[in-house]
Design an enzyme around this catalytic site. Structure first.
Site, PDB file in Angstrom:
ATOM      1  N   ARG A 117     124.468  30.785  97.275  1.00 59.46           N
ATOM      2  CA  ARG A 117     124.566  29.611  96.408  1.00 59.46           C
ATOM      3  C   ARG A 117     123.162  29.150  96.076  1.00 59.46           C
ATOM      4  NH1 ARG A 117     126.582  24.992  99.379  1.00 59.46           N
ATOM      5  NH2 ARG A 117     124.441  24.296  99.207  1.00 59.46           N
ATOM      6  N   GLU A 136     116.659  25.513  96.337  1.00 52.22           N
ATOM      7  CA  GLU A 136     116.588  26.655  97.250  1.00 52.22           C
ATOM      8  C   GLU A 136     117.747  27.576  96.943  1.00 52.22           C
ATOM      9  OE1 GLU A 136     117.763  26.178 101.317  1.00 52.22           O
ATOM     10  OE2 GLU A 136     119.387  24.801 100.827  1.00 52.22           O
ATOM     11  N   ASN A 138     120.692  29.693  99.099  1.00 51.73           N
ATOM     12  CA  ASN A 138     121.292  29.865 100.422  1.00 51.73           C
ATOM     13  C   ASN A 138     121.928  31.240 100.486  1.00 51.73           C
ATOM     14  OD1 ASN A 138     121.173  26.904 101.452  1.00 51.73           O
ATOM     15  ND2 ASN A 138     122.003  26.751  99.385  1.00 51.73           N
ATOM     16  N   SER A 143     128.299  26.622 101.803  1.00 54.24           N
ATOM     17  CA  SER A 143     129.624  26.022 101.973  1.00 54.24           C
ATOM     18  C   SER A 143     130.117  25.302 100.721  1.00 54.24           C
ATOM     19  CB  SER A 143     129.606  25.066 103.164  1.00 54.24           C
ATOM     20  OG  SER A 143     128.621  24.089 102.971  1.00 54.24           O
ATOM     21  N   LYS A 298     112.610  29.752 103.034  1.00 54.33           N
ATOM     22  CA  LYS A 298     111.801  28.998 102.083  1.00 54.33           C
ATOM     23  C   LYS A 298     110.461  29.687 101.829  1.00 54.33           C
ATOM     24  CE  LYS A 298     114.726  25.276 102.694  1.00 54.33           C
ATOM     25  NZ  LYS A 298     115.883  25.429 103.557  1.00 54.33           N
ATOM     26  N   LYS A 357     108.268  21.493 103.586  1.00 57.91           N
ATOM     27  CA  LYS A 357     109.485  22.121 104.129  1.00 57.91           C
ATOM     28  C   LYS A 357     109.189  23.119 105.243  1.00 57.91           C
ATOM     29  CE  LYS A 357     112.345  21.904  99.992  1.00 57.91           C
ATOM     30  NZ  LYS A 357     113.381  22.631  99.235  1.00 57.91           N
ATOM     31  N   GLU A 361     117.427  25.281 107.826  1.00 59.80           N
ATOM     32  CA  GLU A 361     118.580  25.102 106.945  1.00 59.80           C
ATOM     33  C   GLU A 361     119.451  23.994 107.510  1.00 59.80           C
ATOM     34  OE1 GLU A 361     118.963  26.897 104.210  1.00 59.80           O
ATOM     35  OE2 GLU A 361     117.264  28.182 104.632  1.00 59.80           O
ATOM     36  N   GLY A 362     120.321  23.460 106.664  1.00 58.69           N
ATOM     37  CA  GLY A 362     121.336  22.544 107.167  1.00 58.69           C
ATOM     38  C   GLY A 362     121.069  21.085 106.858  1.00 58.69           C
ATOM     39  N   ARG A 443     127.061  18.135  94.131  1.00 56.36           N
ATOM     40  CA  ARG A 443     126.982  17.174  95.241  1.00 56.36           C
ATOM     41  C   ARG A 443     126.101  16.020  94.801  1.00 56.36           C
ATOM     42  NH1 ARG A 443     124.457  20.762  99.759  1.00 56.36           N
ATOM     43  NH2 ARG A 443     123.426  21.518  97.883  1.00 56.36           N
TER      44      ARG A 443
HETATM   45  P1  ADP Z   1     118.293  22.767 103.484  1.00 55.32           P
HETATM   46  O1  ADP Z   1     118.169  24.211 103.746  1.00 55.32           O
HETATM   47  O2  ADP Z   1     118.103  21.921 104.685  1.00 55.32           O
HETATM   48  O3  ADP Z   1     119.535  22.454 102.702  1.00 55.32           O
HETATM   49  P2  ADP Z   1     116.875  22.090 101.033  1.00 55.32           P
HETATM   50  O4  ADP Z   1     115.690  22.794 100.537  1.00 55.32           O
HETATM   51  O5  ADP Z   1     118.144  22.339 100.304  1.00 55.32           O
HETATM   52  O6  ADP Z   1     117.020  22.419 102.585  1.00 55.32           O
HETATM   53  O7  ADP Z   1     116.583  20.536 101.061  1.00 55.32           O
HETATM   54  C1  ADP Z   1     117.517  19.591 101.522  1.00 55.32           C
HETATM   55  C2  ADP Z   1     117.683  18.460 100.519  1.00 55.32           C
HETATM   56  O8  ADP Z   1     116.427  17.850 100.265  1.00 55.32           O
HETATM   57  C3  ADP Z   1     118.176  18.926  99.164  1.00 55.32           C
HETATM   58  O9  ADP Z   1     119.587  18.974  99.144  1.00 55.32           O
HETATM   59  C4  ADP Z   1     117.586  17.874  98.234  1.00 55.32           C
HETATM   60  O10 ADP Z   1     118.417  16.717  98.229  1.00 55.32           O
HETATM   61  C5  ADP Z   1     116.282  17.507  98.895  1.00 55.32           C
HETATM   62  N1  ADP Z   1     115.179  18.304  98.312  1.00 55.32           N
HETATM   63  C6  ADP Z   1     114.762  19.517  98.720  1.00 55.32           C
HETATM   64  N2  ADP Z   1     113.734  19.963  97.965  1.00 55.32           N
HETATM   65  C7  ADP Z   1     113.475  19.009  97.065  1.00 55.32           C
HETATM   66  C8  ADP Z   1     112.534  18.877  95.998  1.00 55.32           C
HETATM   67  N3  ADP Z   1     111.644  19.829  95.734  1.00 55.32           N
HETATM   68  N4  ADP Z   1     112.570  17.731  95.266  1.00 55.32           N
HETATM   69  C9  ADP Z   1     113.473  16.750  95.526  1.00 55.32           C
HETATM   70  N5  ADP Z   1     114.378  16.820  96.514  1.00 55.32           N
HETATM   71  C10 ADP Z   1     114.395  17.935  97.284  1.00 55.32           C
HETATM   72 MG    MG Z   2     119.982  22.899 100.780  1.00 57.71          MG
END
Ligand code: ADP
Ligand code: MG
Length: 467
Positions: A117, A136, A138, A143, A298, A357, A361-362, A443
């Site tokens: 996803r 990102e 996944n 899910s 990442k 970052k 994950e999660g 979401r």
């Molecule tokens: P995870 O693997 O924990 O899901 P993500 O990279 O998806 O990590 O980041 C988690 C959440 O943080 C995302 O769902 C988003 O809401 C926020 N986020 C992540 N990267 C960014 C970004 N570059 N700009 C704004 N919000 C972000």
């Molecule tokens: Mg995420």
């Protein structure tokens, strides 16, 4: 025209409709029992989403599938991309070690099954139209492909009651679970043993069981047997026969579908790591296999954004490179050396422009704002900094909506949305037998929260209302 129902009344009907449609989740109190369940949190209204960006996200998905699949076959690239990360991040290093052991043993993949996803937000700068930027991808345990097929009818009902009939007709049908199951079924058929089972490898705490049941049900419709196992169930009874066929509790496993194993804390004992290794060595189809799991880090995302790197994977397809690259935002390395030093100086000067970052994950792991300064000041002179990447912060324009969640009072919030697009592919040897975009997920969370998904209790399920 007078609106017959006020929002409190709509919310009550919406909750009931969600329960009727099966938008379900187990409770915090009893996460492993279905005696008492609640609705998965969702928005009262669908959120507006620009049509062009939505179509762009769907259109690029099969290319992302191909990209993940091609990286997974490029041993040299992955080794270079993750070299600095695995020096300092124990979890990534442990996964990488399994990957190398599998390689040394000659590999175990002839059938490859990828269910991923790709997540996006809309970046709004000045008067420009909002632009689609990837958060990102996944490659493990993505899910909500199940529950997201059940929310459209809830929003249709709400919009009709709110006297927005016309808009209710624009809510899209969506069934990622069917497409995900189709790919699993294809892999199961290729494995070629009617008695062999699709094992849903699940977490100890199973609040999101209904989402997974949607996929199980699609498989049973095709007369493909499935069961659910946790590390606890597996560790005692997992074994390989002399042909490396995988057995759990006496049953042969055709496909292992991972909905667990992506966080360090999932591996609560050494036996868990041994069980993961056994699964990887087996000839069962792993979704994902260890190498595709690593492709979803990442760090790999950041390396892909460097000039010339996408070209390595699409040497004769500049339009594909263009299409993928258009969804990238700025991503920066924190490796030791002048490039990493520049990243740190940039982040310290304007922390609010970025997200820091780690390789996790999660949800709930990223670092924002002034905390970026705290963390960087601590790690900037040591190799510890290589465990992180830096990313431009994406700034979507907020919209008003109501987030419906158990026991929360009804209140309007300023919200931002994240679009996920599901991809599914199956490869046997050199032949890519399936490569599809199989649905979407929207979401939405309050814009006060910078991080966190639905499972983390921050975001809620939504539907795009294309505008
Ligand atoms: P995870 O693997 O924990 O899901 P993500 O990279 O998806 O990590 O980041 C988690 C959440 O943080 C995302 O769902 C988003 O809401 C926020 N986020 C992540 N990267 C960014 C970004 N570059 N700009 C704004 N919000 C972000
Ligand atoms: Mg995420």
């Amino acid at each position: 025209k007078l609106q017959l129902w006020h929002n409190g009344c709509l919310a009550e009907v919406a909750r009931d409709e969600a329960l009727l449609q099966g938008v379900l989740m187990r409770t915090k109190e009893t996460p492993n029992s279905s005696e008492l369940v609640t609705y998965a949190p969702f928005t009262l209204f669908p959120s507006p989403f620009p049509k062009a960006a939505f179509l762009q996200a769907l259109a690029v998905q099969t290319h992302y599938n191909t990209l993940v699949d091609r990286i997974s076959q490029d041993t040299e690239f992955l080794l270079q991309a993750l070299a600095s990360t695995i020096e300092v991040d124990d979890f990534s290093a442990r996964l990488f070690k399994i990957h190398q052991q599998i390689l040394n043993e000659g590999g175990s993949r002839s059938i490859v099954l990828g269910l991923n996803r790709s997540d996006y937000m809309l970046d709004k700068r000045g008067d420009q139209p909002p632009s689609l930027k990837q958060i990102e991808i996944n490659t493990i345990a993505a899910s909500f492909g199940g529950l997201s097929s059940r929310t459209p009818d809830v929003h249709r009902r709400v919009l009709k009651m709110a006297d927005r009939l016309e808009e209710s007709q624009h809510i899209l049908d969506n069934n990622p679970a069917a497409g995900l199951a189709k790919a699993i079924a294809k892999a199961w058929e290729l494995y070629g043993s009617e008695r062999a089972v699709v094992m849903f490898f699940v977490e100890e705490v199973q609040r999101n069981v209904f989402d997974q049941r949607c996929i199980e049900r699609e498989l049973w419709k095709r007369n493909i047997p499935t069961f659910r196992k946790r590390f606890d169930d597996i560790c005692k009874t997992i074994r390989l026969d002399q042909d490396k066929r995988l057995f759990v509790g006496g049953n042969e496993i055709a496909v292992v579908y991972f909905r667990n194993g992506y966080m360090p804390q999932n591996y609560f004992s050494e036996q868990c790591w041994e069980a993961r290794l056994t699964m990887e060595r087996s000839m069962a189809v792993k979704c994902p296999d260890i190498v595709s799991h690593l492709v979803g880090t990442k760090k790999v995302q950041q390396v892909l954004a460097k000039p010339g790197v996408l070209e390595r994977f699409f040497p004769d397809q500049p339009q594909v490179v263009e299409q993928i690259r258009a969804t990238f935002t700025g991503l920066y390395s924190l490796d030791m050396g002048p490039e990493g030093d520049r990243t740190i100086a940039m982040a310290l000067a304007e922390p609010d422009r970025f997200v820091l970052k780690p390789q996790r994950e999660g949800g709930g792991n990223n670092i924002y704002g002034s905390e970026i300064i705290q963390v960087l000041e601590k790690v900037k002179d040591s190799s510890e900094r290589m465990a992180y990447i830096l990313m431009d912060k994406i700034n979507p324009a907020p919209v008003q909506n109501y987030l419906l969640r158990r026991d929360a009072p009804l209140a309007v919030s300023s919200c931002v949305s994240e679009l996920g697009v599901f991809g599914a592919y199956v490869r046997q040897g050199k032949d890519l037998l399936m490569n599809e975009c199989v649905g979407h997920l929207l979401r939405t969370k309050s814009s006060e929260h910078s991080d966190g998904g639905v499972a983390a209790g921050v975001a809620v399920l939504d539907n795009p209302l294309l505008v």
